[in-house]
Design a protein around this motif. Structure first.
Motif, PDB file in Angstrom:
ATOM      1  N   SER A 149       0.317  -1.340   0.056  1.00 26.82           N
ATOM      2  CA  SER A 149       0.206   0.180  -0.361  1.00 26.82           C
ATOM      3  C   SER A 149       0.820   1.968  -0.295  1.00 26.82           C
ATOM      4  O   SER A 149       0.682   1.841  -0.789  1.00 26.82           O
ATOM      5  CB  SER A 149      -1.199   0.048   1.029  1.00 26.82           C
ATOM      6  N   ALA A 150       1.781   1.151   0.892  1.00 26.65           N
ATOM      7  CA  ALA A 150       3.392   2.444   0.995  1.00 26.65           C
ATOM      8  C   ALA A 150       3.676   2.717  -0.704  1.00 26.65           C
ATOM      9  O   ALA A 150       3.777   3.906  -0.948  1.00 26.65           O
ATOM     10  CB  ALA A 150       4.463   2.067   1.810  1.00 26.65           C
ATOM     11  N   GLY A 151       3.604   1.144  -1.439  1.00 27.66           N
ATOM     12  CA  GLY A 151       4.222   1.598  -2.435  1.00 27.66           C
ATOM     13  C   GLY A 151       3.221   2.280  -3.404  1.00 27.66           C
ATOM     14  O   GLY A 151       4.207   3.150  -4.797  1.00 27.66           O
ATOM     15  N   ASN A 152       1.341   1.622  -3.333  1.00 30.53           N
ATOM     16  CA  ASN A 152       1.013   2.262  -4.196  1.00 30.53           C
ATOM     17  C   ASN A 152       1.012   3.725  -4.380  1.00 30.53           C
ATOM     18  O   ASN A 152       0.831   4.480  -5.428  1.00 30.53           O
ATOM     19  CB  ASN A 152      -0.334   1.808  -3.819  1.00 30.53           C
ATOM     20  N   ARG A 153       1.355   4.171  -2.473  1.00 26.78           N
ATOM     21  CA  ARG A 153       1.008   6.195  -2.641  1.00 26.78           C
ATOM     22  C   ARG A 153       1.849   6.096  -3.071  1.00 26.78           C
ATOM     23  O   ARG A 153       1.894   7.195  -4.078  1.00 26.78           O
ATOM     24  CB  ARG A 153       1.274   5.961  -1.227  1.00 26.78           C
ATOM     25  N   TYR A 154       2.990   5.514  -3.060  1.00 27.36           N
ATOM     26  CA  TYR A 154       4.512   6.116  -3.599  1.00 27.36           C
ATOM     27  C   TYR A 154       4.520   6.800  -4.963  1.00 27.36           C
ATOM     28  O   TYR A 154       4.603   7.781  -5.544  1.00 27.36           O
ATOM     29  CB  TYR A 154       5.897   5.470  -3.396  1.00 27.36           C
ATOM     30  N   VAL A 155       3.983   5.419  -5.777  1.00 25.99           N
ATOM     31  CA  VAL A 155       4.055   5.785  -6.889  1.00 25.99           C
ATOM     32  C   VAL A 155       2.133   6.693  -7.764  1.00 25.99           C
ATOM     33  O   VAL A 155       3.140   7.655  -8.371  1.00 25.99           O
ATOM     34  CB  VAL A 155       3.261   4.207  -7.945  1.00 25.99           C
ATOM     35  N   THR A 156       1.479   6.241  -7.566  1.00 29.30           N
ATOM     36  CA  THR A 156      -0.133   7.357  -7.996  1.00 29.30           C
ATOM     37  C   THR A 156       0.585   8.368  -7.063  1.00 29.30           C
ATOM     38  O   THR A 156      -0.111   9.379  -7.862  1.00 29.30           O
ATOM     39  CB  THR A 156      -0.931   6.804  -6.726  1.00 29.30           C
ATOM     40  N   GLN A 157       1.297   8.861  -5.782  1.00 29.22           N
ATOM     41  CA  GLN A 157       1.280  10.368  -5.588  1.00 29.22           C
ATOM     42  C   GLN A 157       2.662  10.680  -6.431  1.00 29.22           C
ATOM     43  O   GLN A 157       3.212  12.124  -6.065  1.00 29.22           O
ATOM     44  CB  GLN A 157       1.991  10.832  -4.781  1.00 29.22           C
ATOM     45  N   GLY A 158       3.794  10.012  -7.903  1.00 33.14           N
ATOM     46  CA  GLY A 158       4.165  10.513  -8.922  1.00 33.14           C
ATOM     47  C   GLY A 158       5.668  10.685  -7.677  1.00 33.14           C
ATOM     48  O   GLY A 158       6.706  11.293  -8.186  1.00 33.14           O
TER      49      GLY A 158
ATOM     50  N   ASN B 140       9.713  11.092  -9.792  1.00 36.52           N
ATOM     51  CA  ASN B 140      10.648  12.138  -9.274  1.00 36.52           C
ATOM     52  C   ASN B 140      12.025  11.989  -8.964  1.00 36.52           C
ATOM     53  O   ASN B 140      12.321  12.651  -7.911  1.00 36.52           O
ATOM     54  CB  ASN B 140       9.960  13.104  -8.023  1.00 36.52           C
ATOM     55  N   ASN B 141      12.344  10.476  -8.853  1.00 34.03           N
ATOM     56  CA  ASN B 141      13.480  10.050  -8.744  1.00 34.03           C
ATOM     57  C   ASN B 141      13.531   9.909  -7.012  1.00 34.03           C
ATOM     58  O   ASN B 141      14.719  10.412  -6.460  1.00 34.03           O
ATOM     59  CB  ASN B 141      14.438  11.209  -8.838  1.00 34.03           C
ATOM     60  N   GLY B 142      12.617   9.445  -6.175  1.00 31.55           N
ATOM     61  CA  GLY B 142      12.175   9.478  -4.980  1.00 31.55           C
ATOM     62  C   GLY B 142      12.819   7.531  -4.703  1.00 31.55           C
ATOM     63  O   GLY B 142      13.320   7.185  -5.589  1.00 31.55           O
ATOM     64  N   ASP B 143      13.456   8.092  -2.926  1.00 34.81           N
ATOM     65  CA  ASP B 143      14.163   7.276  -3.122  1.00 34.81           C
ATOM     66  C   ASP B 143      12.941   5.893  -1.774  1.00 34.81           C
ATOM     67  O   ASP B 143      12.847   6.562  -0.789  1.00 34.81           O
ATOM     68  CB  ASP B 143      15.011   7.200  -1.613  1.00 34.81           C
ATOM     69  N   PHE B 144      12.696   4.303  -2.632  1.00 31.48           N
ATOM     70  CA  PHE B 144      11.627   4.352  -1.587  1.00 31.48           C
ATOM     71  C   PHE B 144      12.502   2.891  -0.509  1.00 31.48           C
ATOM     72  O   PHE B 144      12.349   1.859  -1.729  1.00 31.48           O
ATOM     73  CB  PHE B 144      10.578   3.192  -2.919  1.00 31.48           C
TER      74      PHE B 144
END
Ligand code: GLV
Length: 335
Positions: free
Chosen positions: A138-147, A151-155
């Motif tokens: 779910s956290a990964g889903n938010r990470y992707v859907t929030q763009g 933006n080259n973030g680090d999950f």
């Protein structure tokens, strides 16, 4: 008996050919399958009446022999006392904490419930919440859907399920299904239950705090009663520790929710997967903003398929009662 084999004493065949059943609040099975249920029974809808509940109950006091209820609908001493002809409560839940069983026992009111009908579905959700919390789905889903990915973030990395020590609290039919599912993933199962079970070889703990100290995940599968209310307290959460996860598919009040929220916020435990809450449908606002918590709206019990099976079980229990036959899924009140 009438020609359908139904008891006649409290309903006038000409006016009300179908037996009357009181519904205090509509359970999902009623919302989805009212047509099928209404072919057999005449439902008195307390929630739909402009009358205050006590007045509604008093109005129908002598014609109500059966109640259809569900897991979040209290059937209190007061309700039972206002219904002198009551002989049966059918709840669509597996849990019975919402019904005053002592008063039922005293009055000789029978209770029928869902038994183990949902156990496999609940176990699926428990495992789903665990995998989600560990692997951050779910956290990964938010990470992707929030763009954030774009933006080259680090999950951050998740943790492995295989090899994990999982403590099951309550090894009834749901707990056993959870164990059966997690064994092939390579988890080591431990458990705590009222009694040691001869049917499994999992290490047994009679004390939940000792169980928590010896595992990395606690999955709450037990029922809520006076002994289990807030059994998961500060001491247990601290014993579970900073890398520990808690999954709850039992009842919210088995965990001291305020303490769990504090532990999650202060990093005293690593995360949680929760299908049930102390004050449903209200979820503590702190939990909503935490990325290490997976939330689900008390739906572990219901799939379309089990709801279909539940309609038949409800009808079967009501028909059995009105025909003076043994209930299909009785609660043994004398235990
Ligand atoms: O939570 C639902 C149930 O007890 O069946």
């Amino acid at each position: 008996m009438d020609c359908n084999g139904y008891r006649q004493e409290n309903h006038d065949q000409n006016l009300f050919p179908k037996p009357k059943v009181l519904v205090l609040e509509p359970p999902p099975v009623f919302i989805y399958h009212e047509d099928k249920l209404s072919q057999k029974f005449h439902f008195l809808k307390a929630w739909d009446s402009p009358l205050p509940l006590d007045q509604f109950l008093t109005t129908h006091a002598h014609s109500v022999q059966a109640i259809l209820s569900h897991g979040s609908c209290p059937v209190t001493t007061n309700t039972i006392r206002l219904l002198p002809s009551l002989g049966l409560i059918v709840t669509t839940s597996a849990g019975l904490d919402q019904i005053d069983l002592q008063e039922c026992r005293r009055r000789g009111v029978s209770v029928a419930y869902a038994g183990s009908l949902f156990s496999a579905d609940v176990a699926d959700i428990a495992v789903g919440l665990l995998i989600d919390a560990l692997r951050k789905i779910s956290a990964g889903n938010r990470y992707v859907t929030q763009g954030l990915w774009a933006n080259n973030g680090d999950f951050s990395l998740g943790s492995k399920l295989g090899g994990r020590k999982v403590g099951i609290v309550g090894l009834g039919s749901i707990g056993l299904e959870v164990g059966k599912r997690l064994e092939p993933f390579g988890c080591n199962i431990l458990y705590c239950s009222r009694n040691k079970k001869s049917s499994v070889s999992y290490p047994y703990y009679s004390n939940v705090c000792e169980l928590a100290a010896n595992c990395e995940v606690l999955i709450i599968c037990c029922e809520l009663n006076d002994q289990t209310r807030h059994v998961i307290n500060k001491e247990v959460l601290l014993a579970l520790g900073k890398k520990g996860l808690i999954i709850n598919v039992g009842r919210g009040a088995i965990i001291d929710e305020q303490e769990m929220v504090r532990c999650l916020m202060q990093g005293e435990i690593a995360g949680a997967g929760l299908d049930v809450f102390e004050n449903e449908p209200h979820v503590p606002s702190e939990l909503i903003s935490l990325d290490n918590v997976v939330l689900s709206p008390h739906r572990a019990v219901h799939t379309e398929e089990t709801l279909m099976a539940l309609v038949d079980l409800v009808i079967g229990n009501l028909e059995a009662f009105f025909s003076n036959k043994p209930l299909l899924s009785p609660v043994l009140l004398d235990e």
